[in-house]
Design an enzyme around this catalytic site. Structure first.
Site, mmCIF file in Angstrom:
data_model
loop_
_atom_site.group_PDB
_atom_site.id
_atom_site.type_symbol
_atom_site.label_atom_id
_atom_site.label_comp_id
_atom_site.label_asym_id
_atom_site.label_seq_id
_atom_site.Cartn_x
_atom_site.Cartn_y
_atom_site.Cartn_z
ATOM 1 N N PHE A 1 0.817 -1.222 0.000
ATOM 2 C CA PHE A 1 0.000 0.000 0.000
ATOM 3 C C PHE A 1 0.851 1.272 0.000
ATOM 4 O O PHE A 1 0.378 2.329 -0.405
ATOM 5 C CB PHE A 1 -0.876 0.061 1.264
ATOM 6 C CG PHE A 1 -1.934 -0.997 1.351
ATOM 7 C CD1 PHE A 1 -3.203 -0.766 0.847
ATOM 8 C CD2 PHE A 1 -1.679 -2.221 1.950
ATOM 9 C CE1 PHE A 1 -4.193 -1.736 0.933
ATOM 10 C CE2 PHE A 1 -2.653 -3.197 2.040
ATOM 11 C CZ PHE A 1 -3.911 -2.950 1.529
ATOM 12 N N SER B 1 -4.402 2.256 -9.072
ATOM 13 C CA SER B 1 -5.377 3.350 -9.007
ATOM 14 C C SER B 1 -6.094 3.539 -10.337
ATOM 15 O O SER B 1 -5.527 3.285 -11.409
ATOM 16 C CB SER B 1 -4.605 4.625 -8.663
ATOM 17 O OG SER B 1 -5.411 5.759 -8.853
ATOM 18 N N TYR C 1 1.499 10.864 -10.526
ATOM 19 C CA TYR C 1 0.990 9.818 -9.619
ATOM 20 C C TYR C 1 0.489 8.621 -10.432
ATOM 21 O O TYR C 1 0.896 7.475 -10.204
ATOM 22 C CB TYR C 1 -0.132 10.392 -8.740
ATOM 23 C CG TYR C 1 -0.878 9.334 -7.978
ATOM 24 C CD1 TYR C 1 -0.245 8.613 -6.967
ATOM 25 C CD2 TYR C 1 -2.205 9.027 -8.278
ATOM 26 C CE1 TYR C 1 -0.922 7.623 -6.277
ATOM 27 C CE2 TYR C 1 -2.888 8.038 -7.591
ATOM 28 C CZ TYR C 1 -2.240 7.332 -6.595
ATOM 29 O OH TYR C 1 -2.904 6.346 -5.930
ATOM 30 N N LYS D 1 2.105 4.698 -10.766
ATOM 31 C CA LYS D 1 1.373 3.453 -10.481
ATOM 32 C C LYS D 1 1.413 2.516 -11.698
ATOM 33 O O LYS D 1 1.599 1.314 -11.567
ATOM 34 C CB LYS D 1 -0.080 3.772 -10.104
ATOM 35 C CG LYS D 1 -0.224 4.406 -8.724
ATOM 36 C CD LYS D 1 0.020 3.378 -7.644
ATOM 37 C CE LYS D 1 -0.003 3.948 -6.249
ATOM 38 N NZ LYS D 1 0.308 2.972 -5.213
ATOM 39 N N ASN E 1 -12.775 5.310 -5.723
ATOM 40 C CA ASN E 1 -12.700 6.239 -4.585
ATOM 41 C C ASN E 1 -12.995 5.554 -3.245
ATOM 42 O O ASN E 1 -14.160 5.307 -2.924
ATOM 43 C CB ASN E 1 -13.651 7.414 -4.820
ATOM 44 C CG ASN E 1 -13.151 8.301 -5.946
ATOM 45 O OD1 ASN E 1 -13.009 7.851 -7.090
ATOM 46 N ND2 ASN E 1 -12.853 9.535 -5.642
HETATM 47 N N1 UFG Z 1 -14.059 17.594 -4.818
HETATM 48 C C1 UFG Z 1 -14.756 18.766 -4.569
HETATM 49 N N2 UFG Z 1 -14.450 19.438 -3.430
HETATM 50 C C2 UFG Z 1 -13.501 19.026 -2.535
HETATM 51 C C3 UFG Z 1 -12.800 17.826 -2.816
HETATM 52 C C4 UFG Z 1 -13.099 17.133 -3.973
HETATM 53 O O1 UFG Z 1 -15.610 19.180 -5.342
HETATM 54 O O2 UFG Z 1 -13.275 19.692 -1.532
HETATM 55 C C5 UFG Z 1 -14.396 16.827 -6.029
HETATM 56 C C6 UFG Z 1 -13.217 16.575 -6.942
HETATM 57 O O3 UFG Z 1 -13.044 17.637 -7.817
HETATM 58 C C7 UFG Z 1 -13.649 15.264 -7.609
HETATM 59 C C8 UFG Z 1 -14.476 14.543 -6.543
HETATM 60 O O4 UFG Z 1 -14.835 15.553 -5.611
HETATM 61 O O5 UFG Z 1 -14.476 15.548 -8.680
HETATM 62 C C9 UFG Z 1 -13.704 13.465 -5.825
HETATM 63 O O6 UFG Z 1 -12.464 14.025 -5.409
HETATM 64 P P1 UFG Z 1 -11.457 13.265 -4.444
HETATM 65 O O7 UFG Z 1 -10.280 14.160 -4.242
HETATM 66 O O8 UFG Z 1 -12.185 12.775 -3.234
HETATM 67 O O9 UFG Z 1 -11.058 11.979 -5.263
HETATM 68 P P2 UFG Z 1 -10.451 11.864 -6.749
HETATM 69 O O10 UFG Z 1 -11.539 11.258 -7.585
HETATM 70 O O11 UFG Z 1 -9.827 13.093 -7.230
HETATM 71 O O12 UFG Z 1 -9.258 10.897 -6.446
HETATM 72 C C10 UFG Z 1 -9.342 9.538 -6.603
HETATM 73 C C11 UFG Z 1 -8.291 8.891 -5.708
HETATM 74 C C12 UFG Z 1 -6.904 9.233 -6.214
HETATM 75 C C13 UFG Z 1 -6.798 8.895 -7.684
HETATM 76 C C14 UFG Z 1 -7.861 9.627 -8.462
HETATM 77 C C15 UFG Z 1 -7.834 9.270 -9.930
HETATM 78 O O13 UFG Z 1 -8.429 9.337 -4.383
HETATM 79 O O14 UFG Z 1 -5.962 8.462 -5.505
HETATM 80 O O15 UFG Z 1 -9.139 9.251 -7.957
HETATM 81 O O16 UFG Z 1 -8.260 10.361 -10.698
HETATM 82 F F1 UFG Z 1 -5.603 9.282 -8.165
#
Ligand code: UFG
Length: 327
Positions: free
Chosen positions: A72, A116, A140, A144, A169
């Site tokens: 991990f 990922s 990132y 991976k 997610n």
């Molecule tokens: N978002 C908001 N406000 C916030 C935080 C996030 O609107 O305060 C949105 C982001 O823009 C996104 C969604 O919520 O559209 C989810 O965001 P996260 O940061 O929770 O998760 P991600 O989808 O960006 O990230 C996940 C994994 C990463 C991986 C990525 C692949 O956590 O490890 O998907 O794109 F790299």
């Protein structure tokens, strides 16, 4: 089985460690505690070691003689990877190479690797299948994918067998063991909305409301960490009974928008909080939803907590109890 868990003090790793211990496995955690939490490891043995320190990694493997490794440990912030690519390649590729070298030297040839959805980049279709094009758009995701490819070549050479799990997610908490999500900085949507509901943050920002989705906000596939961890147990059984190397998506197959997540947190918490519409965050694909048909058919995995309300309910319980996380 003797199982080495790298990153076992992190959000997903710590849940995995307790699940392995409950199943009767002999577990050692390897974690540098840079982002993880010692408290999350409980009474399980931990070697505080950096993956980039080859001699310390080798020493840990020699002392424990693991039969399998769940890997991990990684740097995992997309935006940080764009700003500091070298650090990401050093840890996620260089550190992982140190690990695999040390494992092979001690005759450990089974690995479950935390990959990922970021390996896909901006996907063309939805839901995403494993043989979709991999075209990551940040260091990132590249790091991976690079290590997945390294594992593939090692597997083809007969050196090891691996399962690579491409997480979508991860969300929710392990209430039984009192383990939850505590990152610093916290970038993930669910804990950020909960922080607004708890009042530890003044508001939550919605990054972009003009995406080509039903309500204009990004759609993601949220998977409960207990479902995610259980997939690793199944992967371990599969590998130890001789299953060939494989790459599987790991998600629920259901997409929820940012607005839907915010609504569910509002309902589950019963709190009102401020929501601010903000600019798009760079590099966010509009929709990321997994097809998990392959892992369902090959490992007989199926999610137990597929429903978003349940996932968020567990996260809400944990954060309400620990508003400052692990402190
Ligand atoms: N978002 C908001 N406000 C916030 C935080 C996030 O609107 O305060 C949105 C982001 O823009 C996104 C969604 O919520 O559209 C989810 O965001 P996260 O940061 O929770 O998760 P991600 O989808 O960006 O990230 C996940 C994994 C990463 C991986 C990525 C692949 O956590 O490890 O998907 O794109 F790299």
């Amino acid at each position: 089985m003797r199982v080495l868990v790298t990153g076992g003090a992190g959000y997903i790793g710590s849940v995995m460690v307790r699940m392995l211990a409950d199943e009767g496995h002999d577990v050692v955690v390897l974690d540098n505690l840079s982002r993880g939490h010692r408290r999350a490891v409980g009474g399980v043995d931990i070697a505080v070691v950096n993956l980039e320190d080859l001699s310390a990694v080798t020493e840990t493997c020699r002392a424990f003689q693991p039969e399998a490794c769940l890997h991990f440990a990684a740097r995992s912030l997309v935006a940080e990877s764009v700003a500091e690519p070298l650090a990401y390649f050093r840890t996620n590729v260089g550190g992982s190479l140190n690990l695999v070298g040390a494992l092979l030297e001690t005759d450990c040839d089974l690995m479950v690797f935390s990959s990922s959805a970021a390996t896909y980049g901006i996907p063309e279709g939805s839901p995403i299948v494993e043989d979709a094009e991999t075209a990551p758009i940040n260091p990132y995701g590249v790091s991976k994918l690079m290590f997945e490819r390294i594992l593939k070549w090692l597997s083809e050479a007969g050196s090891l067998s691996y399962v690579s799990l491409r997480y979508f997610n991860a969300a929710g908490a392990d209430i039984l063991h009192d383990l939850g999500e505590d990152h610093d900085p916290e970038t993930h949507l669910v804990p950020r909305v909960i922080a607004a509901a708890l009042g530890t943050e003044p508001s939550v920002s919605v990054y972009g409301t003009d995406y080509p989705t039903p309500d204009g906000t990004c759609v993601r596939d949220y998977i409960h960490i207990l479902d995610l961890a259980r997939a690793h147990l199944l992967a371990l059984d599969y590998l130890s009974s001789g299953g060939p190397s494989a790459v599987f998506n790991l998600g629920n197959g259901n997409g929820f928008s940012v607005k839907e997540v915010i609504d569910v947190v509002g309902r589950v918490s019963g709190r009102e909080f401020d929501i601010v519409n903000a600019e798009r965050r760079e590099g966010d694909p509009s929709i990321l939803v997994a097809s998990s048909e392959l892992i369902k058919s090959r490992l007989a995995w199926k999610p137990e907590f597929a429903d978003l309300e349940t996932i968020i309910e567990t996260a809400w319980q944990w954060h309400s109890r620990h508003p400052d996380g692990y402190g």
